[in-house]
Design an enzyme around this catalytic site. Structure first.
Site, short mmCIF file in Angstrom:
data_model
loop_
_atom_site.label_atom_id
_atom_site.label_comp_id
_atom_site.label_asym_id
_atom_site.label_seq_id
_atom_site.Cartn_x
_atom_site.Cartn_y
_atom_site.Cartn_z
CB SER A 105 0.41 -2.66 5.62
OG SER A 105 0.79 -3.09 4.13
CE LYS A 106 -4.42 0.61 7.87
NZ LYS A 106 -3.49 1.37 8.66
CD GLN A 107 0.00 0.57 2.53
OE1 GLN A 107 0.40 -0.03 3.25
NE2 GLN A 107 -0.58 1.79 2.76
CG LEU A 117 -4.95 -5.94 -0.62
CD1 LEU A 117 -5.28 -6.66 -1.87
CD2 LEU A 117 -5.55 -4.83 -0.69
#
Ligand code: GLU
Length: 304
Positions: A239-241, A243
């Site tokens: 995910s974006k979290q 990276l």
């Protein structure tokens, strides 16, 4: 009875660029739709405005195009659907199913509530029978039942939740004035006539809430297939979290081959160097839903 027309969708949130995990969801829903002669719609889930990254929505649509996805009809933007969400909320309020809640996050944490099924805390029902004296409404919640809410996922099997215990009355209109994802997604799936939802298994645990809402609003219940999600070596969802890198449109064929293999489809090596159209031709000819691994998460061999 008219013949059921398959209608699927891909519903990214523009909080960043598409990554491999989102590609897997897009490929799975697209090929499931096309293999059944169905339509495939794209919906931009930009209802959570503080999380929207400027330019991300346009970037996502350009990436989908570069990867050769062809969607039916115009993109539906949740940020333009407030009236519809407000109407659904008003119906729930009028029916006594939604109630105003004064609790802050801290008060919920302090009230020794149980952990909820997908993180956070189950709402203990403090404001269920009316606001405490002198308090005002912060958010609107949906009353849930203590009976079982169950469905059979095409990949993950049967899921049963007892919403009152596992989640608690959940938020429809947030304290910051924004409509909650659960309400927006349910209203839009009905509005777009979605018959089949194919998405990542990270959303499996929230499905009973959406089914509960569908029942409260008298909506049709779609079929669900929750695909395995790609995880990194530490077992965290890409995910974006965590990276996950953005998809590179110049590597579209290779990335599509990788997504197909992740979904159990044995795309030949040579396709990674072929044209995107050739990858899709192979995929549409060979797609086998039954080959998708029936797992909730699969670690990526190569760091994603
Ligand atoms: N917008 C959600 C996400 O990006 C997906 C919602 C859905 O497919 O139901 O995680």
């Amino acid at each position: 009875m008219p013949e059921r027309i398959y209608r699927g969708r891909f519903a990214p949130s523009p909080s960043g660029p598409l990554h491999f995990g989102s590609l897997v969801a897009a490929v799975g829903s697209y090929l499931d739709a096309r293999s059944q002669g169905g339509e495939w719609l794209v919906r931009m889930e930009d209802v959570d405005t503080p999380r929207n990254v400027p330019g991300a929505a346009e970037d996502i649509l350009a990436t989908l195009e570069a990867f050769g996805f062809e969607w039916d009809g115009p993109v539906l933007w949740q940020s333009r659907r407030h009236a519809a969400y407000g109407e659904a909320l008003a119906r729930l309020q009028a029916a006594g199913l939604a109630y105003g809640c004064a609790c802050s996050r801290k008060e919920i944490a302090d009230s020794a509530s149980r952990p909820a099924i997908d993180g956070g805390l189950a709402y203990p029902g403090t404001c269920r029978h009316g606001l405490p004296v002198g308090r005002s409404v912060r958010a609107w919640r949906l009353r849930v039942g203590d009976d079982e809410t169950a469905f059979t996922d095409r990949l993950q099997g049967r899921l049963v939740q007892q919403l009152e215990r596992d989640v608690g009355d959940f938020v429809l209109l947030r304290a910051d004035g924004l409509f909650a994802y659960q309400l927006a997604v349910t209203v839009d799936d009905e509005f777009q006539g979605i018959t089949d939802i194919v998405r990542g298994a990270d959303l499996l645990a929230s499905t009973p809430r959406q089914i509960w809402l569908q029942r409260c609003l008298g909506f049709a219940e779609p079929r669900y297939a929750h695909l395995p999600v790609a995880s990194n070596a530490a077992g965290e969802k890409l995910s974006k979290q965590t990276l996950a890198p953005a998809l590179d449109p110049t590597q579209a064929a290779a990335e599509l081959v990788r997504a197909l293999r992740f979904l159990g489809q044995p795309a030949p090596d040579a396709l990674a160097q072929a044209l995107v159209a050739e990858v899709w031709a192979w995929a549409r000819e060979h797609w086998r839903f039954a080959a998708i691994p029936r797992r909730a998460s699969i670690p990526l061999a190569i760091p994603g």
